[in-house]
Design an enzyme around this catalytic site. Structure first.
Site, PDB file in Angstrom:
ATOM      1  N   ASN A  16       2.496   3.176   0.307  1.00 65.50           N
ATOM      2  CA  ASN A  16       2.974   3.696  -0.964  1.00 65.50           C
ATOM      3  C   ASN A  16       1.854   4.408  -1.704  1.00 65.50           C
ATOM      4  OD1 ASN A  16       5.635   2.744  -0.701  1.00 65.50           O
ATOM      5  ND2 ASN A  16       4.986   0.700  -1.308  1.00 65.50           N
ATOM      6  N   CYS A  17       2.240   5.214  -2.667  1.00 65.03           N
ATOM      7  CA  CYS A  17       1.324   5.967  -3.512  1.00 65.03           C
ATOM      8  C   CYS A  17       0.238   5.031  -4.040  1.00 65.03           C
ATOM      9  CB  CYS A  17       2.099   6.593  -4.659  1.00 65.03           C
ATOM     10  SG  CYS A  17       1.088   7.606  -5.734  1.00 65.03           S
ATOM     11  N   PRO A  18      -0.998   5.431  -4.034  1.00 65.70           N
ATOM     12  CA  PRO A  18      -1.546   6.739  -3.678  1.00 65.70           C
ATOM     13  C   PRO A  18      -2.079   6.826  -2.252  1.00 65.70           C
ATOM     14  CG  PRO A  18      -3.257   5.490  -4.758  1.00 65.70           C
ATOM     15  CD  PRO A  18      -2.030   4.583  -4.669  1.00 65.70           C
ATOM     16  N   ASP A  43       7.285   7.060   1.796  1.00 66.23           N
ATOM     17  CA  ASP A  43       7.376   6.884   0.350  1.00 66.23           C
ATOM     18  C   ASP A  43       8.123   8.066  -0.263  1.00 66.23           C
ATOM     19  OD1 ASP A  43       7.024   6.427  -2.351  1.00 66.23           O
ATOM     20  OD2 ASP A  43       4.846   6.635  -2.327  1.00 66.23           O
ATOM     21  N   ASP A  49       4.302  13.943  -4.869  1.00 63.45           N
ATOM     22  CA  ASP A  49       2.853  13.762  -4.792  1.00 63.45           C
ATOM     23  C   ASP A  49       2.173  14.861  -3.976  1.00 63.45           C
ATOM     24  OD1 ASP A  49       3.213  11.457  -6.253  1.00 63.45           O
ATOM     25  OD2 ASP A  49       3.046  10.113  -4.525  1.00 63.45           O
TER      26      ASP A  49
END
Length: 78
Positions: A16-18, A43, A49
């Protein structure tokens, strides 16, 4: 799925981010200018992103695809 030639590939599925962006940034540092990096992610936020990452860093997003729950991005190192 998009069929595009690429020079390096990273798999960020399940992250998942980041983390997908951080892994892509690291991988871009390992390739030469003009080469293409393929990133596979799961994600859903990665779509936004990677668009923002490309705009901020100047590494063009030269292609992307979505298949089911997977997202594929192609970044060209500036």
């Amino acid at each position: 799925m998009t069929t595009m030639n690429f020079d390096k590939e990273i798999d960020t599925r399940g992250l998942n981010c980041p983390l997908p962006i951080l892994r892509a940034k690291k991988a871009l540092a390992d390739i030469d200018s003009g080469q293409i990096l393929k990133v596979t992610a799961t994600d859903p936020g990665s779509v936004r992103d990677f668009a923002a990452f490309a705009k901020q860093t100047g590494h063009p997003l030269v292609g992307s695809a979505e298949t089911g729950q997977e997202f594929v991005f192609f970044l060209k190192k500036r």
